[in-house]
Motif scaffolding. Structure first.
Motif, short mmCIF file in Angstrom:
data_model
loop_
_atom_site.label_atom_id
_atom_site.label_comp_id
_atom_site.label_asym_id
_atom_site.label_seq_id
_atom_site.Cartn_x
_atom_site.Cartn_y
_atom_site.Cartn_z
N ARG A 774 1.02 -1.12 -0.11
CA ARG A 774 -0.09 -0.06 0.09
C ARG A 774 1.07 1.25 -0.09
N ARG A 775 0.66 2.09 -0.92
CA ARG A 775 1.52 3.24 -1.28
C ARG A 775 0.88 4.40 -0.56
N VAL A 776 1.40 5.20 0.26
CA VAL A 776 0.81 6.39 1.05
C VAL A 776 1.58 7.30 0.51
N ALA A 777 1.21 8.81 0.17
CA ALA A 777 1.82 9.84 -0.09
C ALA A 777 1.84 11.01 0.88
N SER A 778 1.35 10.82 2.12
CA SER A 778 1.18 11.63 3.21
C SER A 778 1.34 11.24 4.48
N THR A 779 1.66 12.15 5.39
CA THR A 779 1.52 11.76 7.03
C THR A 779 0.32 11.41 7.10
N SER A 780 -0.87 12.01 6.75
CA SER A 780 -2.15 11.62 7.19
C SER A 780 -2.73 10.28 6.84
N GLU A 781 -2.17 9.94 5.52
CA GLU A 781 -2.50 8.59 4.89
C GLU A 781 -1.57 7.60 5.79
N LEU A 782 -0.36 7.93 6.25
CA LEU A 782 0.28 6.69 6.89
C LEU A 782 -0.29 6.70 8.18
N LYS A 783 -0.72 7.59 8.81
CA LYS A 783 -1.45 7.34 10.17
C LYS A 783 -2.71 6.66 9.82
N ALA A 784 -3.50 6.93 8.91
CA ALA A 784 -4.72 6.43 8.53
C ALA A 784 -4.43 4.63 8.42
N ALA A 785 -3.33 4.50 7.63
CA ALA A 785 -3.06 3.07 7.44
C ALA A 785 -2.75 2.35 8.51
N ILE A 786 -2.30 3.01 9.86
CA ILE A 786 -2.00 2.41 10.97
C ILE A 786 -3.28 2.27 11.97
N VAL A 787 -3.78 3.42 11.90
CA VAL A 787 -5.15 3.24 12.82
C VAL A 787 -6.26 2.87 12.31
N GLY A 788 -6.57 2.88 11.13
CA GLY A 788 -7.70 2.30 10.24
C GLY A 788 -8.82 3.28 9.88
N TYR A 789 -8.39 4.81 9.91
CA TYR A 789 -9.67 5.47 9.45
C TYR A 789 -9.28 5.95 8.05
N VAL A 790 -10.20 6.70 7.37
CA VAL A 790 -10.05 6.94 5.90
C VAL A 790 -9.51 8.22 6.04
N PRO A 791 -8.16 8.47 5.33
CA PRO A 791 -7.69 9.89 5.29
C PRO A 791 -8.16 10.69 4.26
N GLY A 792 -8.27 12.05 4.46
CA GLY A 792 -8.83 13.04 3.36
C GLY A 792 -8.97 14.41 4.04
N GLU A 793 -9.86 15.03 3.57
CA GLU A 793 -10.27 16.15 3.89
C GLU A 793 -11.56 16.56 3.91
N GLU A 794 -12.03 17.06 5.06
CA GLU A 794 -13.50 17.53 5.43
C GLU A 794 -13.76 18.72 4.51
N LEU A 795 -15.16 18.72 3.86
CA LEU A 795 -15.79 19.91 3.13
C LEU A 795 -16.72 20.69 3.71
N SER A 796 -16.79 20.71 4.94
CA SER A 796 -18.02 21.37 5.54
C SER A 796 -17.77 22.79 5.25
N ARG A 797 -16.56 23.28 5.63
CA ARG A 797 -16.27 24.65 5.50
C ARG A 797 -16.52 25.32 4.05
N TYR A 798 -16.37 24.36 3.19
CA TYR A 798 -16.66 24.91 1.80
C TYR A 798 -18.23 24.88 1.67
N MET A 799 -18.70 23.93 2.29
CA MET A 799 -20.55 23.75 2.08
C MET A 799 -20.79 25.26 2.73
N VAL A 800 -20.30 25.60 4.01
CA VAL A 800 -21.00 26.77 4.60
C VAL A 800 -20.79 28.02 3.65
N LEU A 801 -19.53 28.02 3.15
CA LEU A 801 -19.08 29.35 2.38
C LEU A 801 -19.88 29.15 1.05
N ALA A 802 -20.39 28.26 0.56
CA ALA A 802 -21.07 28.19 -0.58
C ALA A 802 -22.78 28.62 0.06
N ALA A 803 -23.12 28.42 1.03
CA ALA A 803 -24.37 28.45 1.66
C ALA A 803 -24.47 29.98 1.76
#
Length: 852
Positions: A774-803
């Motif tokens: 499994r190739r990971v390209a960031s620290t967040s992906e590395l932690k996700a591979a160890i802990v078991g959560y999905v790495p990525g970015e939350e878009l809530s603030r963009y939704m609020v700005l769009a609203a």
């Protein structure tokens, strides 16, 4: 795209609020007919279309606003490795809301209503199915066991990790990533730490749970240099996991993914690794954190130091070439190369221009004045991305003499008439008086020095007087000058001499025979074999050709041996004047990989053939080295030719202070002349070695005859090492001339490490055939591979700005519609003064009746 709070998606039901309000407002409207209505129908029909369009836009904006707020509360999340782009999921969901609002606003138009409702359903299904698929795939891909694990963290310590990028080296980044991995592990996870290089080293060899010890090991970690042997590092990681007690297993490899050292073409070794991993309690997951490499950078590397001779003495200068490789992406002009000997600068040279992927050469000439281990250092004065490869070291053993035994097969009492006469003169071109002085100095340091010194010390023996138990071990080279054959005792001892590293030069002449009869116990070159059937001579004598009427000449272009490089430069050599009047035709075995034709005559016959045998070499010429067969002894090239051949053939017996990573270093130090007569036992059997990273390792030492033999096996780190001698040993043996208590040696690096070519997609695919990585390209992906959560970015603030943007749009749109309709403005009615009176009106009415 997925949602972290799926329950909040029920908030999308709020989209129905403006729809319900719209429907209720339509029900409250009442139809009232009045007399003048028919005059307004045309105007109302046109006006109704404008009002419907305005209502559709306003309804879509209000529904979109509520949808964005609901999505923001559902916490939309964009995985770093999303299988379905968010540009499909999000527009599809919002598009369904817009289509639904249009259908409601334009409900009276049946065709529009059904088209929009169908589109809304289709888009909603696309968004829903895409989200469900993404959610399932991401959770399955990044799922991790909750059980305690054994984790092997492998850090790439190769030279390429010294690349400086954005103020940090990649090795520093790798250590930071390792710290993040350790912090992400659970308290019950056991972790081992491995430094990968030419020879991987277990910094923390077995998995432990002591985080403080792991952090301290990371703080003290330094790169090993050289190239990373990936297979060896992963095998060591597997062995480390085997020692762990936890059920779960995981390997974390942190590297810049340089393609050097992966050996992907060797499928059998990767299969062996994969089979070994399957033997663990659970098959470990391999996570590879790849660090970025800049696409454009400037870098020069000192890739090699090449000496013009393998044996270096104090008698004459030696050429030193420093190879400079441009592994960057830009042309470098004006780089300065400095040469130092034992820490003292001796010369500088400025390179004109080195294009990308090209090699420049800085040429130096130096004459050593002291025997012993001398350190040659070349340094490039140029600031670039990898400062570590700007310096290169080599250690050369400068010798005071090489003893050569010339066995004369055609002795003669007349001067320069024997087969060995010219060979002896070429090795030591001195008068009998000078020879006597040389011998006196070597036996007594207090004797007056001769006017000229020579590194080669030759001795001549008649072949008929060789003892059965003749000892060749005190010589570096033996020359058989027109020796017809050998008795069994000396022949066997010569075989042992060459096998242990000695050099043998055979120069057959008119005294040699093709073979011996069975009653003759002596050995000819044609039949010279070991009891196991190994051939000793590199070629067989076929027949002797006499060409005095038409002498043959050398084919200069066929000279391909390093020892012949000096004499093939016809600007300084007269080798093209060589004329051969008689020679032996040699038969070279075509299928013997240990035999090499070094030079040929213009007739196509071999002139010089070499065989590697054991640690040593055997060379055979086609003619003898006197004036019987050729004019070679009369040429200026003869002396340098004999010296170069002697240096080459003697080299295996010299100390080899420059070894490959992982190889065993063995150095024999000769005793000083004053100590040869009074040998004494050693005062230590272990010496201290300082590595390039300033660690201290032990080296074994013992006596080998009168020599001090030093053995060192921990040669994982490329660079300059220094072995310290005790004061008693430093006084007794010849070591470094400027530091008598130091024995320097080097472990060679890999010049390819400066070329930052990373693994291609095809390489990763080839690796995937053997291991699931499994190739990971960031620290967040590395932690996700160890802990078991999905790495990525939350878009809530963009939704609020769009609203917020939609709210502003709704306000602006409402004001525009209100202003356009002017429904809130009062219309003033103005009565004019030109109205007709009653009498006039009655008159006009009578006229109208009369007309009828």
């Amino acid at each position: 795209m997925i949602f972290k709070d799926l329950v909040m998606l029920f908030g999308l039901l709020a989209v129905s609020v403006p729809i319900i309000i719209h429907l209720l407002n339509r029900r409250q409207a009442r139809r009232i007919d009045w007399g003048a209505m028919r005059f307004l129908m045309a105007s109302l029909t046109s006006r109704k279309r404008h009002i419907m369009i305005e209502e559709i836009i306003l309804m879509a904006v209000r529904c979109l606003l509520l949808a964005l707020l609901a999505l923001a509360m559902a916490r939309p999340f964009l995985p770093t490795r999303s299988t379905i782009p968010w540009l499909i999921v999000l527009p599809a969901g919002l598009g369904a809301i817009i289509c639904l609002s249009i259908a409601v606003a334009g409900w009276s138009l049946a065709r529009l209503r059904w088209a929009m409702l169908s589109s809304a359903v289709a888009l909603l299904m696309i968004a829903g199915l895409s989200t469900a698929y993404e959610y399932y795939g991401q959770n399955r891909s990044w799922a991790a066991s909750s059980d305690a694990k054994d984790v092997a963290v492998v850090i790439d310590g190769s030279s390429s990790m010294a690349l400086t990028h954005e103020g940090k080296t990649n090795f520093q980044r790798a250590v930071e990533e390792a710290r993040a991995a350790v912090d992400a592990c659970d308290a019950g996870d056991a972790i081992s730490l491995i430094l990968a290089g030419p020879v991987p080293r277990g910094v923390v060899p077995n998995p432990i749970t002591d985080r403080a010890k792991l952090q301290q090991a990371l703080n003290d970690l330094k790169p090993s240099g050289g190239s990373m042997k990936t297979l060896e590092a992963l095998n060591l990681a597997a062995a480390s996991l085997q020692e762990g007690q936890n059920i779960g297993k995981r390997v974390i490899l942190i590297t810049d993914a340089q393609n050097l050292g992966w050996d992907l073409a060797n499928g059998d070794r990767w299969f062996f690794l994969a089979s070994g991993l399957k033997t663990l309690t659970t098959k470990p997951e391999i996570v590879c954190r790849t660090l970025s490499v800049p696409s454009s950078f400037e870098n020069l590397a000192a890739s090699d130091i090449v000496l013009s001779r393998t044996a270096v003495g104090t008698d004459r200068p030696v050429g030193i070439d420093v190879k400079v490789t441009n592994s960057g992406t830009t042309t470098v002009v004006g780089a300065v190369v400095t040469l130092t000997i034992n820490g003292v600068g001796v010369a500088q040279e400025k390179l004109s221009e080195v294009p990308p992927n090209a090699v420049g050469t800085a040429h130096f000439t130096h004459q050593f004045d002291k025997v012993g281990m001398n350190v040659i250092t070349a340094q490039i004065a140029h600031g670039d991305a990898m400062a570590q490869d700007n310096v290169i070291h080599r250690v050369v053993q400068v010798i005071d003499r090489l003893r050569v035994l010339v066995i004369d097969g055609a002795p003669s009492a007349r001067p320069l008439d024997s087969a060995a006469a010219f060979v002896e003169l070429a090795f030591t071109p001195a008068s009998p008086e000078e020879r006597a002085r040389l011998l006196a100095v070597r036996n007594d340091p207090k004797a007056p020095p001769p006017a000229v010194s020579f590194i080669l010390e030759s001795e001549v023996k008649d072949y008929t007087r060789l003892e059965r138990d003749e000892d060749f071990s005190e010589y570096s080279l033996v020359v058989l000058a027109n020796v017809p054959d050998l008795s069994p005792g000396p022949a066997d001892r010569l075989v042992r001499f060459v096998r242990e590293g000695g050099g043998l030069l055979i120069a057959p002449g008119d005294h040699c025979q093709l073979s011996q009869d069975e009653t003759n116990p002596r050995t000819s070159y044609t039949d010279w074999k070991t009891p196991a059937g190994e051939m000793i001579a590199p070629a067989r004598l076929v027949r002797r050709r006499l060409t005095s009427d038409k002498p043959v000449r050398p084919a200069i272009k066929s000279f391909n041996h390093p020892a012949l490089r000096l004499i093939t430069d016809l600007a300084r050599s007269d080798l093209d004047a060589l004329m051969v009047n008689a020679y032996w035709q040699l038969s070279v075995p075509a299928d013997d990989k240990n035999v090499h034709v070094a030079a040929q005559l213009d007739s196509g016959d071999p002139l010089l053939v070499e065989r590697s045998f054991g640690r040593g070499y055997v060379m055979m010429t086609a003619f003898t080295l006197d004036r019987r067969d050729s004019n070679l002894p009369a040429l200026k090239s003869f002396v340098p030719l004999m010296h170069e051949l002697a240096y080459h053939l003697s080299a295996p017996l010299l100390a080899q202070p420059n070894v490959q990573p992982g190889g065993e270093l063995t150095i024999d130090l000769s005793p000083k002349l004053a100590s040869r007569e009074k040998p004494a036992p050693l005062d230590a059997n272990e010496l201290d070695v300082k590595t390039p990273s300033e660690r201290h390792e032990p080296a074994a030492c013992s006596l080998s005859g009168q020599d001090l033999r030093i053995r060192f096996t921990r040669t994982a780190e490329p660079g300059l090492y220094r072995c310290g001698l005790t004061p008693a040993l430093a006084e007794r043996f010849q070591a470094m001339p400027t530091e008598p208590a130091c024995v320097p040696f080097t472990v060679l690096g890999d010049a390819g490490e400066s070329s930052l070519v990373t693994l291609s997609d095809e390489d990763w695919q080839a690796l995937g055939k053997h291991l699931a990585v499994r190739r990971v390209a960031s620290t967040s992906e590395l932690k996700a591979a160890i802990v078991g959560y999905v790495p990525g970015e939350e878009l809530s603030r963009y939704m609020v700005l769009a609203a917020l943007a939609v709210i502003l749009s709704e306000i602006a749109l409402t004001r525009w519609i209100s202003a356009h309709r002017k429904s809130h403005q009062v219309q003033n009615v103005v009565f004019g003064d030109n109205a007709d009176d009653a009498a006039t009106m009655r008159a006009k009415a009578r006229e109208m009746v009369a007309v009828k």
